[in-house]
Design an enzyme around this catalytic site. Structure first.
Site, PDB file in Angstrom:
ATOM      1  N   HIS A 234      16.453 -11.757  -3.000  1.00 14.08           N
ATOM      2  CA  HIS A 234      16.946 -13.090  -3.349  1.00 14.08           C
ATOM      3  C   HIS A 234      17.017 -13.989  -2.113  1.00 14.08           C
ATOM      4  O   HIS A 234      17.783 -14.934  -2.065  1.00 14.08           O
ATOM      5  CB  HIS A 234      18.307 -12.999  -4.030  1.00 14.08           C
ATOM      6  CG  HIS A 234      18.258 -12.227  -5.321  1.00 14.08           C
ATOM      7  ND1 HIS A 234      19.375 -11.758  -5.967  1.00 14.08           N
ATOM      8  CD2 HIS A 234      17.200 -11.842  -6.090  1.00 14.08           C
ATOM      9  CE1 HIS A 234      19.005 -11.106  -7.071  1.00 14.08           C
ATOM     10  NE2 HIS A 234      17.689 -11.132  -7.155  1.00 14.08           N
TER      11      HIS A 234
ATOM     12  N   ASP B  32      23.528 -11.998   2.946  1.00 13.95           N
ATOM     13  CA  ASP B  32      24.431 -12.073   4.101  1.00 13.95           C
ATOM     14  C   ASP B  32      23.849 -11.535   5.398  1.00 13.95           C
ATOM     15  O   ASP B  32      24.482 -11.645   6.459  1.00 13.95           O
ATOM     16  CB  ASP B  32      25.744 -11.335   3.780  1.00 13.95           C
ATOM     17  CG  ASP B  32      25.519  -9.887   3.336  1.00 13.95           C
ATOM     18  OD1 ASP B  32      24.529  -9.262   3.768  1.00 13.95           O
ATOM     19  OD2 ASP B  32      26.344  -9.374   2.552  1.00 13.95           O
TER      20      ASP B  32
ATOM     21  N   ASN C 140      21.379  -9.073  -1.448  1.00 13.35           N
ATOM     22  CA  ASN C 140      22.361  -9.817  -0.662  1.00 13.35           C
ATOM     23  C   ASN C 140      21.699 -10.836   0.247  1.00 13.35           C
ATOM     24  O   ASN C 140      20.565 -10.662   0.695  1.00 13.35           O
ATOM     25  CB  ASN C 140      23.216  -8.846   0.157  1.00 13.35           C
ATOM     26  CG  ASN C 140      24.083  -7.994  -0.743  1.00 13.35           C
ATOM     27  OD1 ASN C 140      24.235  -8.319  -1.915  1.00 13.35           O
ATOM     28  ND2 ASN C 140      24.629  -6.925  -0.212  1.00 13.35           N
TER      29      ASN C 140
ATOM     30  N   PRO D   7      33.293 -11.489  -0.959  1.00 15.70           N
ATOM     31  CA  PRO D   7      33.465 -11.100  -2.365  1.00 15.70           C
ATOM     32  C   PRO D   7      32.136 -10.940  -3.086  1.00 15.70           C
ATOM     33  O   PRO D   7      31.137 -11.565  -2.694  1.00 15.70           O
ATOM     34  CB  PRO D   7      34.252 -12.277  -2.962  1.00 15.70           C
ATOM     35  CG  PRO D   7      34.066 -13.414  -2.018  1.00 15.70           C
ATOM     36  CD  PRO D   7      33.750 -12.853  -0.673  1.00 15.70           C
ATOM     37  N   ASP D   8      32.100 -10.095  -4.115  1.00 18.83           N
ATOM     38  CA  ASP D   8      30.897 -10.033  -4.953  1.00 18.83           C
ATOM     39  C   ASP D   8      30.958 -11.184  -5.954  1.00 18.83           C
ATOM     40  O   ASP D   8      31.828 -12.059  -5.865  1.00 18.83           O
ATOM     41  CB  ASP D   8      30.745  -8.648  -5.612  1.00 18.83           C
ATOM     42  CG  ASP D   8      31.858  -8.317  -6.604  1.00 18.83           C
ATOM     43  OD1 ASP D   8      32.647  -9.209  -6.943  1.00 18.83           O
ATOM     44  OD2 ASP D   8      31.924  -7.160  -7.049  1.00 18.83           O
ATOM     45  N   PHE D   9      29.999 -11.233  -6.878  1.00 22.45           N
ATOM     46  CA  PHE D   9      29.996 -12.325  -7.858  1.00 22.45           C
ATOM     47  C   PHE D   9      30.900 -12.026  -9.035  1.00 22.45           C
ATOM     48  O   PHE D   9      31.693 -12.851  -9.455  1.00 22.45           O
ATOM     49  CB  PHE D   9      28.577 -12.510  -8.420  1.00 22.45           C
ATOM     50  CG  PHE D   9      27.717 -13.435  -7.612  1.00 22.45           C
ATOM     51  CD1 PHE D   9      28.182 -14.034  -6.455  1.00 22.45           C
ATOM     52  CD2 PHE D   9      26.419 -13.726  -8.014  1.00 22.45           C
ATOM     53  CE1 PHE D   9      27.391 -14.878  -5.711  1.00 22.45           C
ATOM     54  CE2 PHE D   9      25.612 -14.571  -7.288  1.00 22.45           C
ATOM     55  CZ  PHE D   9      26.099 -15.137  -6.128  1.00 22.45           C
ATOM     56  N   ARG D  10      30.722 -10.807  -9.586  1.00 19.77           N
ATOM     57  CA  ARG D  10      31.203 -10.591 -10.946  1.00 19.77           C
ATOM     58  C   ARG D  10      32.477  -9.780 -11.091  1.00 19.77           C
ATOM     59  O   ARG D  10      32.982  -9.660 -12.194  1.00 19.77           O
ATOM     60  CB  ARG D  10      30.088  -9.965 -11.793  1.00 19.77           C
ATOM     61  CG  ARG D  10      28.939 -10.923 -11.989  1.00 19.77           C
ATOM     62  CD  ARG D  10      27.783 -10.324 -12.748  1.00 19.77           C
ATOM     63  NE  ARG D  10      26.682 -11.273 -12.816  1.00 19.77           N
ATOM     64  CZ  ARG D  10      25.804 -11.493 -11.852  1.00 19.77           C
ATOM     65  NH1 ARG D  10      25.897 -10.800 -10.719  1.00 19.77           N
ATOM     66  NH2 ARG D  10      24.846 -12.388 -11.983  1.00 19.77           N
TER      67      ARG D  10
ATOM     68  N   CYS E 121      15.890 -33.074   6.147  1.00 19.48           N
ATOM     69  CA  CYS E 121      14.614 -32.828   6.823  1.00 19.48           C
ATOM     70  C   CYS E 121      14.415 -33.815   7.984  1.00 19.48           C
ATOM     71  O   CYS E 121      14.759 -34.998   7.869  1.00 19.48           O
ATOM     72  CB  CYS E 121      13.489 -32.991   5.800  1.00 19.48           C
ATOM     73  SG  CYS E 121      11.877 -32.604   6.451  1.00 19.48           S
TER      74      CYS E 121
HETATM   75  P1  CNA Z   1      27.599  -8.337  -8.772  1.00 17.29           P
HETATM   76  O1  CNA Z   1      26.962  -8.673 -10.063  1.00 17.29           O
HETATM   77  O2  CNA Z   1      28.788  -9.122  -8.330  1.00 17.29           O
HETATM   78  O3  CNA Z   1      27.999  -6.774  -8.865  1.00 17.29           O
HETATM   79  C1  CNA Z   1      28.640  -6.091  -7.831  1.00 17.29           C
HETATM   80  C2  CNA Z   1      28.735  -4.626  -8.222  1.00 17.29           C
HETATM   81  O4  CNA Z   1      29.239  -3.901  -7.122  1.00 17.29           O
HETATM   82  C3  CNA Z   1      29.653  -4.365  -9.418  1.00 17.29           C
HETATM   83  O5  CNA Z   1      29.079  -3.380 -10.242  1.00 17.29           O
HETATM   84  C4  CNA Z   1      30.937  -3.854  -8.759  1.00 17.29           C
HETATM   85  O6  CNA Z   1      31.643  -2.960  -9.575  1.00 17.29           O
HETATM   86  C5  CNA Z   1      30.360  -3.131  -7.552  1.00 17.29           C
HETATM   87  N1  CNA Z   1      31.261  -3.078  -6.404  1.00 17.29           N
HETATM   88  C6  CNA Z   1      32.033  -4.067  -5.883  1.00 17.29           C
HETATM   89  N2  CNA Z   1      32.668  -3.633  -4.791  1.00 17.29           N
HETATM   90  C7  CNA Z   1      32.304  -2.333  -4.622  1.00 17.29           C
HETATM   91  C8  CNA Z   1      32.634  -1.315  -3.674  1.00 17.29           C
HETATM   92  N3  CNA Z   1      33.455  -1.544  -2.640  1.00 17.29           N
HETATM   93  N4  CNA Z   1      32.076  -0.102  -3.805  1.00 17.29           N
HETATM   94  C9  CNA Z   1      31.216   0.165  -4.839  1.00 17.29           C
HETATM   95  N5  CNA Z   1      30.873  -0.742  -5.761  1.00 17.29           N
HETATM   96  C10 CNA Z   1      31.400  -1.980  -5.653  1.00 17.29           C
HETATM   97  O7  CNA Z   1      26.551  -8.375  -7.569  1.00 17.29           O
HETATM   98  P2  CNA Z   1      25.004  -8.014  -7.588  1.00 17.29           P
HETATM   99  O8  CNA Z   1      24.609  -7.889  -6.173  1.00 17.29           O
HETATM  100  O9  CNA Z   1      24.689  -6.909  -8.514  1.00 17.29           O
HETATM  101  O10 CNA Z   1      24.389  -9.355  -8.213  1.00 17.29           O
HETATM  102  C11 CNA Z   1      23.314  -9.947  -7.689  1.00 17.29           C
HETATM  103  C12 CNA Z   1      23.625 -11.284  -7.002  1.00 17.29           C
HETATM  104  C13 CNA Z   1      24.895 -11.250  -6.202  1.00 17.29           C
HETATM  105  C14 CNA Z   1      22.576 -11.608  -6.011  1.00 17.29           C
HETATM  106  O11 CNA Z   1      21.885 -12.740  -6.420  1.00 17.29           O
HETATM  107  C15 CNA Z   1      23.291 -11.881  -4.663  1.00 17.29           C
HETATM  108  O12 CNA Z   1      22.705 -12.945  -3.961  1.00 17.29           O
HETATM  109  C16 CNA Z   1      24.652 -12.180  -5.024  1.00 17.29           C
HETATM  110  N6  CNA Z   1      25.732 -12.036  -4.026  1.00 17.29           N
HETATM  111  C17 CNA Z   1      25.502 -11.649  -2.758  1.00 17.29           C
HETATM  112  C18 CNA Z   1      26.541 -11.541  -1.847  1.00 17.29           C
HETATM  113  C19 CNA Z   1      26.246 -11.118  -0.443  1.00 17.29           C
HETATM  114  O13 CNA Z   1      25.209 -11.453   0.091  1.00 17.29           O
HETATM  115  N7  CNA Z   1      27.123 -10.331   0.159  1.00 17.29           N
HETATM  116  C20 CNA Z   1      27.848 -11.817  -2.244  1.00 17.29           C
HETATM  117  C21 CNA Z   1      28.063 -12.221  -3.576  1.00 17.29           C
HETATM  118  C22 CNA Z   1      27.001 -12.323  -4.450  1.00 17.29           C
END
Ligand code: CNA
Length: 296
Positions: free
Chosen positions: A146, A129, A127, A53-56, A178
């Site tokens: 990050h 991951d 990311n 999942p994403d964050f927001r 550690c």
């Molecule tokens: P965010 O703020 O959660 O934004 C995600 C963006 O991607 C939003 O604009 C969504 O609308 C868009 N989105 C989601 N799914 C899709 C899709 N399938 N196709 C197109 N667009 C999509 O995440 P950001 O990366 O902008 O925020 C930065 C944070 C999130 C960083 O510090 C990361 O470490 C952190 N993060 C990373 C992971 C990972 O490593 N996979 C997962 C969750 C959060």
């Protein structure tokens, strides 16, 4: 370097560099050899189709699903002061996100394809991951702004911690400490937490977008600084392509900004079709393992 405005560019204003503001035109520009130094900037959205999942995003985002960890506020899971007192919520989450459980997506493969064709100047990713590495993007092309799960160390004496012991700890949801005698500090992957400095590699490369001849931004809300400013470093005449579910970060305000609003895997498939490399894009990653499927 252009000043970003908040409203989209007037559609009647013709682009300066592209023939028009379409994916087809972006593909033609690349095919014609005008874009050979492409910077790609990505976030959690390129990994959502892998199952992470994403964050927001409302409802599906990590922040809206962290209640079960009993955090004082969702971001505490990545807060270094909170981690020092209670590292367990982070290790619960690490158990879910740890590399090896997920497969790269089509969007990751597209970035690898750009690299294979010597078109990738740099991938800036937020990311953690490591799916870009797994897709075959060379390490020297990646800036993990990050940090990531790739390495880990003690938060006190900074001594690196062995990967095999880290894997064991994460799989058992243990909190590793550690191994240095008399230290016993908490061990944490080299993920940048709130309150920590960004990696040296980010600072070394952050002005690179000034030299790019195309910029592709995918799957990010562009809300976290300083990463969010990277697209604004591109020169005014450089095409900037946003492939995202929503319009973000002032993209769409310049004459050669192209908005491809929707799923990013679908967006890169369109771009790859325009480049004539759909088959290469769909090729299996790392042998015959299924793509973007969780490996439990
Ligand atoms: P965010 O703020 O959660 O934004 C995600 C963006 O991607 C939003 O604009 C969504 O609308 C868009 N989105 C989601 N799914 C899709 C899709 N399938 N196709 C197109 N667009 C999509 O995440 P950001 O990366 O902008 O925020 C930065 C944070 C999130 C960083 O510090 C990361 O470490 C952190 N993060 C990373 C992971 C990972 O490593 N996979 C997962 C969750 C959060």
């Amino acid at each position: 370097m252009g000043q970003e405005q908040s409203s989209p560019v007037d559609e009647s204003v013709p682009p300066q560099t592209l023939e028009d503001r379409s994916v087809e035109s972006v593909a033609k520009y690349i095919r014609d050899g005008h874009a050979k130094k492409i910077v790609v900037m990505v976030g959690a959205g390129v990994s959502t189709s892998a199952g992470i999942p994403d964050f927001r995003s409302p409802d599906t985002g990590l922040y809206s699903n962290l209640a079960r960890l009993n955090l004082p506020y969702p971001q505490a899971v990545f807060d270094i002061s909170f981690f020092r007192v209670n590292p367990l919520p982070f290790y619960t989450l690490a158990h879910e996100l740890y590399p090896g459980k997920y497969r790269p997506t089509i969007s990751h493969s597209f970035i690898r394809l750009l690299s294979d064709k010597s078109l990738l100047l740099k991938l800036f990713t937020q990311n953690i991951d490591c799916l870009d590495r797994e897709a075959g993007v060379p390490e020297d092309k990646i800036v993990e702004a990050h940090g990531s799960f790739a390495l880990q160390r003690c938060i006190e004496c900074k001594t690196p911690f062995p990967e095999d012991l880290m894997k064991q700890a994460v799989s058992k949801r243990d909190v590793p400490h550690c191994l240095t005698p008399q230290c016993n500090g908490l061990v944490k992957p080299d993920i940048v937490f709130f309150g920590e400095q960004l990696p040296e590699n980010f600072h070394r490369n952050r002005s690179l977008p000034c030299t790019a001849d195309m910029c592709i931004v995918m799957g990010t809300s562009l809300t976290v600084q300083p990463f969010a400013s990277l697209p604004s470093f591109c020169s005014d005449e450089v095409p900037r392509v946003l492939i995202n579910l929503e319009r973000v970060g002032g993209l769409g305000t310049r004459a050669d900004d192209v908005l491809v609003l929707g799923d990013c895997d679908a967006g890169v498939r369109k771009l790859a079709a325009g480049l004539g490399c759909e088959k290469e894009l769909e090729a299996p990653v790392g042998g015959d393992q299924p793509r973007a499927k969780r490996q439990d």
